[in-house]
Design an enzyme around this catalytic site. Structure first.
Site, PDB file in Angstrom:
ATOM      1  CB  SER A 237      -0.958  -0.156   1.189  1.00  0.00           C
ATOM      2  OG  SER A 237      -2.088   0.848   0.986  1.00  0.00           O
ATOM      3  CG  ASP A 465      -6.256  -3.186  -3.501  1.00  0.00           C
ATOM      4  OD1 ASP A 465      -6.822  -2.477  -2.470  1.00  0.00           O
ATOM      5  OD2 ASP A 465      -5.204  -3.690  -3.354  1.00  0.00           O
ATOM      6  CG  HIS A 492      -5.277  -3.085   0.666  1.00  0.00           C
ATOM      7  ND1 HIS A 492      -4.877  -2.836  -0.694  1.00  0.00           N
ATOM      8  CD2 HIS A 492      -4.787  -2.433   1.568  1.00  0.00           C
ATOM      9  CE1 HIS A 492      -4.054  -1.599  -0.315  1.00  0.00           C
ATOM     10  NE2 HIS A 492      -3.789  -1.337   1.042  1.00  0.00           N
TER      11      HIS A 492
END
Length: 525
Positions: A237, A465, A492
């Site tokens: 991320s 996602d 995710h």
């Protein structure tokens, strides 16, 4: 398929599930770092003392922040150390910061270290390694690499810490609360926030140097002190932004780089935030369709009307927060944080449905548990996800929006993500929470510009996602000239944390042998 010679010498037990150690809130408020700021860094010669320091790996008793974490960090397989870095790289002789590390040593001959950032800003790499240790130990990567998690400056066990509010204040909701944007509506509120953060963080210097540019510099000192000529890195991320920044700043110092759940370098900060909300809305739509397959499901049998049904469920909480069985108040802000956390993985959809069913019946315990998962709040009331650092980093990385622009963003989010379109989230006139920050931001947009002549990288991107949309992974791979592993699924983050052999095998081959996958490489969760 490209193969590269290896360089010598010298990745469900998860705090928030999948890669949600970053949490829904952190991704949605996450920052986009800058490249130009890095170009004016202090000459390497001035950092010799930092590069030459020796690490003192010891038991991790001083790293845990909570009672529950003490059990995790007590495992003798874990070792901890601290790396000293300058607070201000323009003044390397000045004040020092300590970056905390946690290491799981390789079980065979190590090729070097694999440095890991779990995302955020605000995620703790040391806590991530401790809480997910069984996943790493069962992965072949642990035979070949020392697995090293770090707490970026100001986060977790690193010092000085960046703070604005106490854990008790987070429990009581006495903090800027987050819906479409933070619920800061006046210049006075923004000024009070900056004043609090400056005082609690130890002064302006710590806040002014909180940006991602300095974290990247810290990463290079960590690489040197770990004894690695080149960096092997895994970022989830927001950690993909750090990785991309490092690759473009120190291209000759990269051995291998895996970017999982990539943030798009093509989007402005405002566009990225809106895209993240669109991703959450898409997964909520999927949840609504899943719910409609069951008779009497709390969101009803019409997926098209699910956001209206959701508003009806939460409206009583908007009017009057309810009390949990433990005596804590559950607000509408807590409810939406809990829903967002659950949307990070398809596996948790039944948990969201159960929590909303209980909330509709007047009980907030289940949704509060999901909210606590977002924050990494333990039973002892200690928060492992650092939201104050998230704000500090974002304020140094993002351009400042005017009040009018900030309000317009909230209205736009209400349109693209109608599940959030409540007056309490989108109906006010908002003021940028960073408007009174004691230092200007350190980057311009776009945040990733110089991507020529980079080493081979690997981007892992999940098609569904909910926080960093798949288009961003495609854009990141294109910008870096790297390889892309497409993963069909709705969560995710995928590598190691997703428990998928196809993904793990492809990424491990790259990390160990520097062999990238074919152009059409694809896995399914």
């Amino acid at each position: 398929m490209r193969s590269h010679p290896p360089h010598s010498p010298r990745p469900q037990r998860l705090l928030a599930g999948a890669a949600a150690v970053t949490s829904a809130l952190l991704v949605l408020t996450g920052c986009s770092p800058t490249t130009p700021e890095l170009e004016s860094s202090t000459p390497e010669a001035n950092l010799d003392a930092y590069h030459q320091q020796k690490l003192d790996w010891t038991a991790c008793k001083d790293t845990a922040k909570s009672e529950s974490d003490k059990k995790l960090f007590a495992d003798p397989a874990l070792e901890c150390a601290r790396v000293e870095v300058p607070v201000d790289y323009d003044k390397p002789e000045g004040n020092k910061a300590q970056v905390a590390l946690t290491r799981l040593r390789a079980t065979s001959d190590a090729q070097g270290s694999l440095l890991i950032d779990p995302g955020g800003p605000g995620g703790s790499g040391t806590q991530m390694i401790a809480s997910t240790q069984p996943l790493w130990q069962s992965n072949p990567i642990a035979k070949r690499f020392d697995i090293v998690g770090f707490d970026p400056r100001g986060i977790g066990s690193s010092t000085p810490s960046l703070d604005c509010y106490t854990d008790k204040e987070y429990d009581a909701g006495e903090v800027p609360r987050y819906g479409a944007v933070y619920d800061i509506t006046t210049a006075d509120q923004a000024a009070e926030l900056a004043k609090r953060c400056t005082k609690a963080s130890g002064g302006v210097e710590n806040l002014a140097n909180a940006g991602s540019a300095n974290v990247v510099r810290d990463m290079d000192i960590i690489r040197e002190v770990l004894g690695d000529d080149k960096l092997s890195y895994l970022g989830y991320s927001y950690g993909t932004e750090l990785g991309a920044m490092y690759a473009t700043t120190y291209p000759d110092k990269v051995r291998a780089m895996v970017l999982d759940g990539a943030v798009s370098p093509d989007l402005t900060a405002k566009e990225f935030r809106a895209a993240s909300f669109e991703g959450l809305q898409a997964r909520f739509n999927d949840l609504a369709a899943f719910c409609a397959e069951s008779t009497g499901c709390v969101l009803g049998d019409d997926p098209e009307a699910a956001h209206e049904r959701l508003h009806a469920i939460v409206q009583p909480v908007v009017d009057t927060p309810i009390e949990s069985s433990g005596g804590r108040k559950v607000s509408v802000w807590d409810v939406y944080l809990g829903i967002s956390s659950g949307l990070f993985s398809e596996k948790r959809w039944p948990v969201i449905i159960s929590a909303l069913t209980a909330l509709d019946a007047g009980s907030g315990d289940e949704i509060l548990a999901l909210r606590d998962l977002t924050y990494g709040r333990g039973p002892d009331g200690v928060y492992n996800t650092d939201l104050d650092t998230n704000m500090a980093v974002r304020c140094m990385d993002w351009p400042r929006r005017t009040a009018e622009e900030h309000t317009a963003l909230a209205r736009h989010i209400g349109k693209v993500a109608p599940m959030f379109d409540l007056d309490v989230f989108t109906g006010a006139s908002y003021h940028n929470e960073c408007a009174a920050w004691p230092a200007p931001p350190t980057r311009d947009e776009p945040w990733l510009t110089d991507t020529a002549d980079l080493p081979e990288t690997l981007v892992v991107s999940t098609t569904g996602d909910p926080a960093t949309p798949h288009e961003g992974g495609i854009a990141m791979a294109r910008a870096l000239g790297g390889s892309l592993l497409t993963v069909d699924g709705k969560q995710h983050g995928a590598y190691v944390l997703g428990g998928n052999k196809c993904v793990d095998d492809i990424v491990n081959t790259y990390l160990i042998d520097l062999e990238t996958p074919s152009k059409d490489a694809r896995c399914t969760l």
